[in-house]
Design a protein around this motif. Structure first.
Motif, mmCIF file in Angstrom:
data_model
loop_
_atom_site.group_PDB
_atom_site.id
_atom_site.type_symbol
_atom_site.label_atom_id
_atom_site.label_comp_id
_atom_site.label_asym_id
_atom_site.label_seq_id
_atom_site.Cartn_x
_atom_site.Cartn_y
_atom_site.Cartn_z
ATOM 1 N N VAL A 27 -27.307 19.831 9.710
ATOM 2 C CA VAL A 27 -27.487 18.940 10.870
ATOM 3 C C VAL A 27 -28.934 18.467 10.948
ATOM 4 C CG1 VAL A 27 -27.561 18.887 13.410
ATOM 5 C CG2 VAL A 27 -25.543 19.784 12.230
ATOM 6 N N SER A 28 -29.875 19.366 10.766
ATOM 7 C CA SER A 28 -31.298 19.000 10.815
ATOM 8 C C SER A 28 -31.668 18.033 9.695
ATOM 9 C CB SER A 28 -32.173 20.253 10.730
ATOM 10 O OG SER A 28 -31.972 21.069 11.855
ATOM 11 N N ALA A 29 -31.203 18.323 8.483
ATOM 12 C CA ALA A 29 -31.522 17.460 7.335
ATOM 13 C C ALA A 29 -30.906 16.074 7.501
ATOM 14 C CB ALA A 29 -31.039 18.111 6.044
ATOM 15 N N LEU A 30 -29.651 16.008 7.951
ATOM 16 C CA LEU A 30 -29.003 14.712 8.155
ATOM 17 C C LEU A 30 -29.667 13.928 9.279
ATOM 18 C CD1 LEU A 30 -25.217 15.536 7.785
ATOM 19 C CD2 LEU A 30 -26.577 14.018 6.325
ATOM 20 N N SER A 31 -30.083 14.615 10.326
ATOM 21 C CA SER A 31 -30.766 13.944 11.439
ATOM 22 C C SER A 31 -32.061 13.302 10.972
ATOM 23 C CB SER A 31 -31.048 14.937 12.574
ATOM 24 O OG SER A 31 -29.838 15.423 13.113
ATOM 25 N N ALA A 32 -32.836 14.032 10.188
ATOM 26 C CA ALA A 32 -34.095 13.490 9.665
ATOM 27 C C ALA A 32 -33.832 12.322 8.721
ATOM 28 C CB ALA A 32 -34.882 14.586 8.952
ATOM 29 N N PHE A 74 -27.250 3.098 2.069
ATOM 30 C CA PHE A 74 -26.684 4.238 1.367
ATOM 31 C C PHE A 74 -27.223 4.348 -0.056
ATOM 32 C CE2 PHE A 74 -23.618 6.833 -0.895
ATOM 33 C CZ PHE A 74 -23.592 7.942 -0.062
ATOM 34 N N ARG A 75 -27.418 3.216 -0.716
ATOM 35 C CA ARG A 75 -28.023 3.263 -2.064
ATOM 36 C C ARG A 75 -29.405 3.913 -1.996
ATOM 37 N NH1 ARG A 75 -25.512 -1.672 -2.440
ATOM 38 N NH2 ARG A 75 -27.402 -2.840 -1.993
ATOM 39 N N SER A 76 -30.143 3.609 -0.948
ATOM 40 C CA SER A 76 -31.454 4.221 -0.760
ATOM 41 C C SER A 76 -31.313 5.720 -0.507
ATOM 42 C CB SER A 76 -32.165 3.547 0.411
ATOM 43 O OG SER A 76 -33.307 4.266 0.773
ATOM 44 N N PHE A 77 -30.319 6.092 0.293
ATOM 45 C CA PHE A 77 -30.047 7.492 0.623
ATOM 46 C C PHE A 77 -29.710 8.272 -0.644
ATOM 47 C CE2 PHE A 77 -26.998 10.310 3.324
ATOM 48 C CZ PHE A 77 -27.969 11.264 3.505
ATOM 49 N N GLN A 82 -35.466 12.759 -0.578
ATOM 50 C CA GLN A 82 -34.484 13.839 -0.515
ATOM 51 C C GLN A 82 -33.142 13.165 -0.686
ATOM 52 O OE1 GLN A 82 -34.255 16.326 2.982
ATOM 53 N NE2 GLN A 82 -32.629 17.526 2.109
ATOM 54 N N ASP A 83 -32.735 13.015 -1.937
ATOM 55 C CA ASP A 83 -31.536 12.234 -2.191
ATOM 56 C C ASP A 83 -30.284 12.926 -1.658
ATOM 57 O OD1 ASP A 83 -30.040 13.696 -4.284
ATOM 58 O OD2 ASP A 83 -31.668 13.157 -5.638
ATOM 59 N N PHE A 84 -29.253 12.128 -1.501
ATOM 60 C CA PHE A 84 -27.998 12.566 -0.917
ATOM 61 C C PHE A 84 -27.379 13.725 -1.689
ATOM 62 C CE2 PHE A 84 -23.371 12.075 -0.440
ATOM 63 C CZ PHE A 84 -23.280 12.273 0.918
ATOM 64 N N TRP A 85 -27.399 13.650 -2.993
ATOM 65 C CA TRP A 85 -26.763 14.673 -3.810
ATOM 66 C C TRP A 85 -27.535 15.992 -3.730
ATOM 67 C CZ3 TRP A 85 -22.347 12.717 -3.927
ATOM 68 C CH2 TRP A 85 -22.186 11.334 -4.037
ATOM 69 N N GLN A 86 -28.859 15.896 -3.614
ATOM 70 C CA GLN A 86 -29.657 17.110 -3.426
ATOM 71 C C GLN A 86 -29.352 17.742 -2.071
ATOM 72 O OE1 GLN A 86 -31.608 18.745 -5.622
ATOM 73 N NE2 GLN A 86 -31.773 20.323 -4.055
ATOM 74 N N LEU A 87 -29.155 16.934 -1.062
ATOM 75 C CA LEU A 87 -28.813 17.426 0.271
ATOM 76 C C LEU A 87 -27.496 18.209 0.210
ATOM 77 C CD1 LEU A 87 -29.556 15.776 3.495
ATOM 78 C CD2 LEU A 87 -27.150 16.221 3.156
ATOM 79 N N ILE A 88 -26.532 17.691 -0.519
ATOM 80 C CA ILE A 88 -25.239 18.379 -0.682
ATOM 81 C C ILE A 88 -25.432 19.721 -1.385
ATOM 82 C CG2 ILE A 88 -23.025 18.283 -1.926
ATOM 83 C CD1 ILE A 88 -23.044 15.249 -1.345
ATOM 84 N N ARG A 89 -26.228 19.750 -2.454
ATOM 85 C CA ARG A 89 -26.467 20.995 -3.188
ATOM 86 C C ARG A 89 -27.227 22.008 -2.335
ATOM 87 N NH1 ARG A 89 -27.210 17.114 -7.168
ATOM 88 N NH2 ARG A 89 -29.455 17.107 -6.923
#
Length: 121
Positions: A27-32, A74-77, A82-89
């Motif tokens: 939640v914190s990472a997605l909010s940022a 989303f392409r930027s995300f 802190q890319d999206f795939w790293q956030l998932i991992r």
């Protein structure tokens, strides 16, 4: 004159399935990340990060003025610092579900506390 379809706002829903001990960190990472998207991408309308009561799901809701604006963000995300795939991992998501929607109707509370429904486009 733009077509009706181009005037419709665009919503992205991303649902994460996680272990309860990972929920607050995600939640914190997605909010940022969402705040950065809102600050740096035109076409941003609104967003929310929502957590399930059982701790096993997080929902990221992003609304954009157009599909193009949402897809560019989303392409930027996907490739940001802190890319999206790293956030998932990092938060050990067991599953991620993506949804994209055009807003066709919107129901809002007016300043005089009445509900109003409007057809978008």
């Amino acid at each position: 004159m733009q077509s009706i379809e181009n005037n419709r706002s665009f919503t992205q829903l991303i649902e994460f399935e996680i272990e309860p001990h990972q929920q607050q960190g995600l939640v914190s990472a997605l909010s940022a990340q969402t705040e950065r998207l809102a600050q740096h991408h035109s076409g941003f309308l609104s967003a929310s990060v929502q957590a399930s009561d059982d701790g096993r799901r997080v929902l990221n809701y992003l609304q954009w003025q157009s599909r193009e604006a949402g897809e560019a963000a989303f392409r930027s995300f996907e490739s940001g610092e802190q890319d999206f795939w790293q956030l998932i991992r990092t938060h050990q998501a067991k599953g991620v579900t993506f949804g994209s929607f055009q807003v066709l109707r919107s129901i809002e509370r007016s300043p005089d506390n009445a509900s109003q429904c409007s057809l978008v486009g």
